[in-house]
Design a protein around this motif. Structure first.
Motif, PDB file in Angstrom:
ATOM      1  N   UNK A 245      -8.607  15.622 -14.348  1.00 47.98           N
ATOM      2  CA  UNK A 245      -7.961  15.161 -13.120  1.00 47.98           C
ATOM      3  C   UNK A 245      -8.981  14.869 -12.025  1.00 47.98           C
ATOM      4  N   UNK A 246     -10.066  15.652 -11.962  1.00 47.53           N
ATOM      5  CA  UNK A 246     -11.097  15.357 -10.975  1.00 47.53           C
ATOM      6  C   UNK A 246     -11.716  13.992 -11.257  1.00 47.53           C
ATOM      7  N   UNK A 247     -11.899  13.683 -12.544  1.00 46.67           N
ATOM      8  CA  UNK A 247     -12.391  12.353 -12.878  1.00 46.67           C
ATOM      9  C   UNK A 247     -11.439  11.266 -12.416  1.00 46.67           C
ATOM     10  N   UNK A 248     -10.143  11.488 -12.612  1.00 46.30           N
ATOM     11  CA  UNK A 248      -9.164  10.504 -12.152  1.00 46.30           C
ATOM     12  C   UNK A 248      -9.091  10.459 -10.621  1.00 46.30           C
ATOM     13  N   UNK A 249      -9.442  11.562  -9.970  1.00 47.86           N
ATOM     14  CA  UNK A 249      -9.454  11.562  -8.507  1.00 47.86           C
ATOM     15  C   UNK A 249     -10.478  10.580  -7.955  1.00 47.86           C
ATOM     16  N   UNK A 250     -11.535  10.302  -8.724  1.00 53.37           N
ATOM     17  CA  UNK A 250     -12.500   9.301  -8.277  1.00 53.37           C
ATOM     18  C   UNK A 250     -11.827   7.940  -8.125  1.00 53.37           C
ATOM     19  N   UNK A 251     -10.899   7.635  -9.045  1.00 53.65           N
ATOM     20  CA  UNK A 251     -10.131   6.406  -8.889  1.00 53.65           C
ATOM     21  C   UNK A 251      -9.164   6.485  -7.725  1.00 53.65           C
ATOM     22  N   UNK A 252      -8.540   7.662  -7.556  1.00 52.72           N
ATOM     23  CA  UNK A 252      -7.653   7.839  -6.405  1.00 52.72           C
ATOM     24  C   UNK A 252      -8.391   7.795  -5.093  1.00 52.72           C
ATOM     25  N   UNK A 290     -21.388   8.061 -13.139  1.00 54.65           N
ATOM     26  CA  UNK A 290     -22.240   9.250 -13.208  1.00 54.65           C
ATOM     27  C   UNK A 290     -21.501  10.475 -12.688  1.00 54.65           C
ATOM     28  N   UNK A 291     -20.687  10.300 -11.656  1.00 52.80           N
ATOM     29  CA  UNK A 291     -19.892  11.414 -11.153  1.00 52.80           C
ATOM     30  C   UNK A 291     -18.914  11.924 -12.194  1.00 52.80           C
ATOM     31  N   UNK A 292     -18.273  11.008 -12.917  1.00 56.36           N
ATOM     32  CA  UNK A 292     -17.338  11.414 -13.966  1.00 56.36           C
ATOM     33  C   UNK A 292     -18.066  12.175 -15.073  1.00 56.36           C
ATOM     34  N   UNK A 293     -19.257  11.709 -15.450  1.00 57.73           N
ATOM     35  CA  UNK A 293     -20.031  12.367 -16.501  1.00 57.73           C
ATOM     36  C   UNK A 293     -20.469  13.761 -16.044  1.00 57.73           C
ATOM     37  N   UNK A 294     -20.909  13.879 -14.801  1.00 52.68           N
ATOM     38  CA  UNK A 294     -21.339  15.182 -14.279  1.00 52.68           C
ATOM     39  C   UNK A 294     -20.170  16.159 -14.259  1.00 52.68           C
ATOM     40  N   UNK A 295     -19.003  15.682 -13.882  1.00 51.95           N
ATOM     41  CA  UNK A 295     -17.822  16.545 -13.848  1.00 51.95           C
ATOM     42  C   UNK A 295     -17.501  17.064 -15.243  1.00 51.95           C
ATOM     43  N   UNK A 296     -17.556  16.187 -16.236  1.00 53.16           N
ATOM     44  CA  UNK A 296     -17.290  16.629 -17.608  1.00 53.16           C
ATOM     45  C   UNK A 296     -18.353  17.596 -18.105  1.00 53.16           C
ATOM     46  N   UNK A 297     -19.602  17.410 -17.674  1.00 59.35           N
ATOM     47  CA  UNK A 297     -20.661  18.349 -18.046  1.00 59.35           C
ATOM     48  C   UNK A 297     -20.393  19.727 -17.443  1.00 59.35           C
ATOM     49  N   UNK A 298     -19.953  19.759 -16.194  1.00 61.28           N
ATOM     50  CA  UNK A 298     -19.627  21.034 -15.549  1.00 61.28           C
ATOM     51  C   UNK A 298     -18.464  21.714 -16.271  1.00 61.28           C
ATOM     52  N   UNK A 299     -17.470  20.923 -16.692  1.00 56.98           N
ATOM     53  CA  UNK A 299     -16.335  21.494 -17.434  1.00 56.98           C
ATOM     54  C   UNK A 299     -16.807  22.110 -18.736  1.00 56.98           C
ATOM     55  N   UNK A 300     -17.721  21.429 -19.444  1.00 65.27           N
ATOM     56  CA  UNK A 300     -18.248  21.983 -20.691  1.00 65.27           C
ATOM     57  C   UNK A 300     -18.968  23.302 -20.447  1.00 65.27           C
ATOM     58  N   UNK A 301     -19.713  23.385 -19.348  1.00 66.57           N
ATOM     59  CA  UNK A 301     -20.410  24.627 -19.033  1.00 66.57           C
ATOM     60  C   UNK A 301     -19.423  25.740 -18.683  1.00 66.57           C
ATOM     61  N   UNK A 302     -18.340  25.378 -18.009  1.00 69.33           N
ATOM     62  CA  UNK A 302     -17.315  26.383 -17.704  1.00 69.33           C
ATOM     63  C   UNK A 302     -16.642  26.881 -18.972  1.00 69.33           C
ATOM     64  N   UNK A 303     -16.492  26.002 -19.964  1.00 70.82           N
ATOM     65  CA  UNK A 303     -15.977  26.461 -21.253  1.00 70.82           C
ATOM     66  C   UNK A 303     -16.823  27.603 -21.791  1.00 70.82           C
ATOM     67  N   UNK A 304     -18.157  27.387 -21.753  1.00 74.16           N
ATOM     68  CA  UNK A 304     -19.051  28.404 -22.266  1.00 74.16           C
ATOM     69  C   UNK A 304     -18.973  29.705 -21.507  1.00 74.16           C
ATOM     70  N   UNK A 305     -18.715  29.614 -20.190  1.00 76.23           N
ATOM     71  CA  UNK A 305     -18.611  30.825 -19.381  1.00 76.23           C
ATOM     72  C   UNK A 305     -17.303  31.570 -19.642  1.00 76.23           C
ATOM     73  N   UNK A 306     -16.229  30.823 -19.905  1.00 80.97           N
ATOM     74  CA  UNK A 306     -14.930  31.457 -20.124  1.00 80.97           C
ATOM     75  C   UNK A 306     -14.731  31.918 -21.568  1.00 80.97           C
ATOM     76  N   UNK A 307     -15.331  31.191 -22.502  1.00 76.02           N
ATOM     77  CA  UNK A 307     -15.140  31.521 -23.912  1.00 76.02           C
ATOM     78  C   UNK A 307     -16.495  31.492 -24.616  1.00 76.02           C
ATOM     79  N   UNK A 308     -17.095  32.621 -24.934  1.00 71.33           N
ATOM     80  CA  UNK A 308     -18.403  32.645 -25.580  1.00 71.33           C
ATOM     81  C   UNK A 308     -18.438  31.931 -26.927  1.00 71.33           C
TER      82      UNK A 308
END
Length: 313
Positions: A245-252, A290-308
């Motif tokens: 949704x944050x990625x779609x917010x860039x369009x919004x 680039x903003x959309x890609x960075x957001x998805x990278x942050x989400x992937x890192x949060x996955x690792x923090x929430x689920x080892x």
């Protein structure tokens, strides 16, 4: 964690290259000639031809793309055809306001959506649950431009409580806060509903899990059970949705910045496309992608923090 981040970053590079290629080709199929735009409507054919040679538009498309990527590798985004200023300079002055708008939109919508979804899940089937779900459906259904125009007419014109045109200043100033309230409500308002619905679904599933029943059997309070045992395990699908949704917010943000005359990247992109300023349009596409890609990278890192288990895969 560092290895996981490096792997995700390497996977993002081909995506960015594909965005560059598609954005470049889209600019090529536009019927407007950049050389004609720079020369002006009264320019002679000789002047237009000289500008085409100066811009490298007389070269084959493949060679133009190679030269374009080579300039990007050196940090050169080109020069605006309309303003005759470096694209990087224009983007540098608009990225800050866009980030301010995104932050102001997310800082209230994410906590509110998670809280609403958690409350609805805990009291599922009740009147509170139905109210939250009705609000969520309304938030998903209302377009960004309609909500923005409604706030402008009601809060700006009728009640005259808040400004609705332009940026009043940095976000840490009083004028800046007043100016960002309506755009932030507009952009974040369509974000609350999806987050609340996903949170409710995830928390309902988590509340019926074995570890939650075990926590209750140990005599833990309902607040601790919901926050520490149910909500945390339910956050992985919620984080997924938030990232998308944050990625779609860039369009919004493009629509919101245009409605409220907010001097951000989205408004700059619309102006560049309408005026056939191809270097500026390509620069804005790169920044938004680039903003959309960075957001998805942050989400992937949060996955690792929430689920080892994600870090081990």
């Amino acid at each position: 964690m560092l290895r996981h981040a490096a792997q995700r970053l390497l996977l993002a590079l081909p995506v960015l290259f594909g965005v560059l290629l598609i954005g470049f080709l889209l600019m090529q199929v536009v019927p407007t000639d950049p050389a004609t735009v720079r020369a002006g409507p009264q320019a002679t054919a000789e002047v237009v031809a000289a500008i085409r040679t100066e811009l490298g538009l007389d070269e084959p498309i493949w060679k133009q793309f190679v030269l374009y990527v080579a300039r990007l590798a050196q940090g050169d985004l080109g020069v605006s055809i309309i303003n005759n200023v470096p694209v990087s300079q224009e983007l540098g002055s608009t990225i800050g306001p866009t980030l301010e708008l995104m932050f102001a939109s997310l800082v209230w919508s994410i906590p509110l959506g998670i809280a609403m979804g958690t409350v609805a899940a805990y009291w599922r089937g009740s009147f509170i649950d139905r109210i939250v779900m009705a609000f969520s459906v309304a938030g998903v259904s209302v377009p960004v431009f309609f909500l923005g125009l409604l706030l402008i007419w009601l809060v700006g014109f009728q009640w005259q409580l808040l400004p609705f045109t332009g940026r009043g200043g940095p976000l840490w100033t009083l004028d800046g806060i007043k100016a960002v309230i309506l755009p932030a409500i507009t952009l974040g308002g369509v974000f609350v509903g999806p987050v609340a619905r996903m949170t409710r679904t995830a928390v309902v599933d988590a509340l019926s899990a074995e570890h939650v029943r075990t926590a209750r059997a140990k005599g833990l309070s309902e607040g601790i059970v919901v926050r520490r045992h149910a909500l945390r395990n339910a956050l992985i699908p919620v984080v997924t949705l938030i990232g998308l949704q944050i990625g779609f917010l860039l369009g919004g943000a493009v629509v919101t910045e245009t409605i409220f005359s907010w001097p951000g990247v989205g408004r700059l992109a619309v102006g560049a496309i309408l005026s056939s300023d191809f270097p500026m349009a390509q620069g804005t596409i790169i920044v938004l992608s680039a903003g959309f890609i960075v957001i998805n990278l942050i989400v992937d890192l949060l996955y690792g923090a929430l689920d080892p288990r994600v870090r081990q895969s």
